[in-house]
Design a protein around this motif. Structure first.
Motif, short mmCIF file in Angstrom:
data_model
loop_
_atom_site.label_atom_id
_atom_site.label_comp_id
_atom_site.label_asym_id
_atom_site.label_seq_id
_atom_site.Cartn_x
_atom_site.Cartn_y
_atom_site.Cartn_z
N ALA A 286 2.40 -1.10 -0.14
CA ALA A 286 1.25 -1.12 0.77
C ALA A 286 0.01 -0.73 0.00
CB ALA A 286 1.47 -0.15 1.92
N GLN A 287 -1.11 -1.35 0.35
CA GLN A 287 -2.40 -0.98 -0.24
C GLN A 287 -3.25 -0.37 0.86
OE1 GLN A 287 -4.08 -4.46 -2.10
NE2 GLN A 287 -3.27 -3.84 -4.08
N VAL A 288 -3.79 0.82 0.57
CA VAL A 288 -4.64 1.54 1.53
C VAL A 288 -5.82 2.13 0.79
CG1 VAL A 288 -2.69 2.12 3.04
CG2 VAL A 288 -3.36 3.70 1.25
N PHE A 289 -6.86 2.47 1.53
CA PHE A 289 -7.98 3.21 0.95
C PHE A 289 -7.77 4.68 1.25
CE2 PHE A 289 -9.87 -0.99 1.04
CZ PHE A 289 -10.46 -1.03 -0.21
N ALA A 290 -7.87 5.51 0.20
CA ALA A 290 -7.70 6.96 0.34
C ALA A 290 -8.90 7.55 1.07
CB ALA A 290 -7.52 7.60 -1.02
N THR A 291 -8.75 8.75 1.52
CA THR A 291 -9.82 9.48 2.18
C THR A 291 -11.05 9.54 1.29
OG1 THR A 291 -8.17 10.81 3.33
CG2 THR A 291 -10.40 11.69 3.26
N ALA A 292 -12.23 9.47 1.90
CA ALA A 292 -13.48 9.49 1.14
C ALA A 292 -13.54 10.73 0.24
CB ALA A 292 -14.67 9.50 2.10
N GLY A 293 -14.02 10.52 -0.97
CA GLY A 293 -14.19 11.63 -1.89
C GLY A 293 -13.05 11.80 -2.87
N LEU A 294 -11.89 11.18 -2.62
CA LEU A 294 -10.77 11.29 -3.55
C LEU A 294 -11.00 10.34 -4.73
CD1 LEU A 294 -7.64 11.48 -1.23
CD2 LEU A 294 -8.73 13.32 -2.52
N THR A 295 -10.60 10.78 -5.91
CA THR A 295 -10.71 9.96 -7.12
C THR A 295 -9.32 9.68 -7.66
OG1 THR A 295 -10.82 11.86 -8.61
CG2 THR A 295 -12.92 11.07 -7.67
N ALA A 296 -9.25 8.83 -8.68
CA ALA A 296 -7.97 8.50 -9.31
C ALA A 296 -7.32 9.74 -9.91
CB ALA A 296 -8.16 7.42 -10.36
N ASP B 190 5.19 6.92 7.24
CA ASP B 190 6.16 6.62 6.20
C ASP B 190 5.84 7.42 4.94
OD1 ASP B 190 7.71 4.74 7.59
OD2 ASP B 190 6.35 3.10 7.07
N GLN B 191 6.88 7.97 4.32
CA GLN B 191 6.74 8.63 3.03
C GLN B 191 6.61 7.54 1.98
OE1 GLN B 191 6.74 12.08 2.64
NE2 GLN B 191 6.78 12.14 4.87
N ALA B 192 5.74 7.75 0.99
CA ALA B 192 5.54 6.75 -0.07
C ALA B 192 5.20 7.46 -1.37
CB ALA B 192 4.45 5.77 0.33
N ARG B 193 5.23 6.70 -2.46
CA ARG B 193 4.87 7.23 -3.77
C ARG B 193 3.85 6.28 -4.39
NH1 ARG B 193 6.78 11.39 -6.23
NH2 ARG B 193 8.59 11.53 -4.89
N VAL B 194 2.76 6.86 -4.91
CA VAL B 194 1.67 6.07 -5.48
C VAL B 194 2.16 5.35 -6.74
CG1 VAL B 194 -0.62 6.21 -6.54
CG2 VAL B 194 -0.08 7.61 -4.53
N THR B 195 1.87 4.04 -6.79
CA THR B 195 2.25 3.25 -7.97
C THR B 195 1.03 2.79 -8.76
OG1 THR B 195 2.34 1.25 -6.60
CG2 THR B 195 4.42 2.44 -6.98
N ALA B 196 -0.16 2.78 -8.12
CA ALA B 196 -1.38 2.38 -8.83
C ALA B 196 -2.59 2.82 -8.01
CB ALA B 196 -1.41 0.87 -9.02
N GLN C 80 -8.79 2.62 -3.86
CA GLN C 80 -7.70 1.86 -3.26
C GLN C 80 -6.40 2.31 -3.91
OE1 GLN C 80 -7.52 -2.44 -3.80
NE2 GLN C 80 -6.92 -2.60 -1.65
N VAL C 81 -5.44 2.66 -3.09
CA VAL C 81 -4.16 3.18 -3.55
C VAL C 81 -3.06 2.17 -3.21
CG1 VAL C 81 -2.46 5.03 -3.23
CG2 VAL C 81 -4.90 5.56 -3.23
N THR C 82 -2.23 1.87 -4.19
CA THR C 82 -1.04 1.06 -3.94
C THR C 82 0.14 2.02 -3.98
OG1 THR C 82 -2.06 -0.83 -5.04
CG2 THR C 82 0.33 -0.90 -4.73
N ALA C 83 0.97 1.97 -2.96
CA ALA C 83 2.10 2.89 -2.87
C ALA C 83 3.34 2.13 -2.40
CB ALA C 83 1.79 4.02 -1.90
N THR C 84 4.49 2.62 -2.82
CA THR C 84 5.77 2.05 -2.40
C THR C 84 6.43 3.01 -1.43
OG1 THR C 84 6.03 0.93 -4.52
CG2 THR C 84 8.02 1.22 -3.20
N VAL C 85 6.83 2.49 -0.27
CA VAL C 85 7.47 3.31 0.76
C VAL C 85 8.82 3.78 0.25
CG1 VAL C 85 8.33 3.32 3.13
CG2 VAL C 85 6.26 2.04 2.57
N THR C 86 9.09 5.08 0.42
CA THR C 86 10.32 5.67 -0.13
C THR C 86 11.33 6.09 0.93
OG1 THR C 86 9.25 7.85 -0.18
CG2 THR C 86 9.13 6.51 -2.19
N SER C 87 11.03 5.87 2.21
CA SER C 87 11.99 6.26 3.25
C SER C 87 11.79 5.41 4.49
CB SER C 87 11.80 7.74 3.62
OG SER C 87 10.53 7.93 4.21
N GLY C 88 12.78 5.39 5.33
CA GLY C 88 12.68 4.70 6.61
C GLY C 88 12.97 3.21 6.52
#
Length: 174
Positions: free
Chosen positions: A107-117, A59-65, A92-100
């Motif tokens: 949705a709340q997910v953990f980003a790939t290791a090493g990524l920062t805000a 799903d395509q999404a846009r980060v909200t927090a 931890q990234v909170t994103a809102t699904v933008t399609s589908g």
């Protein structure tokens, strides 16, 4: 069609074949022995694992927090000496699904290791993996990647344009 007679093999050619075969035959025999010794035996039904198809939807999404946290170390965090730290920085990234069909869901997910805000500011387009509920387990969201369709498309278009311009200039003799 006539055949020309072939010359008998020289001593050097015979020696090369002898060396080649004296290396290849033992290697082939050892390979067969290794396959026989490591061939899996029979497994009874109790030791057999059932595999099932896992449905993954992107799903395509846009980060909200974003929220920087400390998390338990995992395989992604292995140090050069082979150890895994007990705690690591994670995002931890909170994103809102933008399609589908799940458009508008958060949705709340953990980003790939090493990524920062700073790497994932609010408004960043991302792609999330959605695993529908199955076998009594709840639905799961997971980080997939940044949405790169537009930047990669723009890069491909620019590359094609430069290629055509250079080829045109070369072709016209300038």
């Amino acid at each position: 069609m006539s055949r020309r007679p072939t010359a008998p093999p020289t001593a050097g050619a015979r020696r090369a074949w002898t060396v080649l075969l004296s290396v290849l035959v033992p290697v082939a025999v050892l390979a067969v022995i290794g396959m026989v010794l490591t061939w899996p035996g029979s497994v009874d039904d109790a030791g057999r694992r059932q595999l099932s198809d896992v449905v993954v939807e992107l799903d395509q999404a846009r980060v909200t927090a974003t929220d920087a946290q400390r998390c338990d170390g995992s395989v992604e965090d292995v140090q050069p000496d082979g150890t895994v730290p007990e705690q690591v920085d994670c995002l931890q990234v909170t994103a809102t699904v933008t399609s589908g069909p799940r458009e508008g869901r958060s949705a709340q997910v953990f980003a790939t290791a090493g990524l920062t805000a700073d790497d994932v500011p609010v408004g960043t387009p991302v792609v999330l993996q959605y695993y529908p509920a199955a076998d009594g387990a709840p639905a799961i969201w997971a980080w997939h990647d940044f949405a790169r369709a537009i930047p990669l498309g723009a890069f491909a278009l620019a590359f094609a344009l430069v290629t055509v311009l250079v080829a045109g200039a070369r072709g016209s003799g300038r």
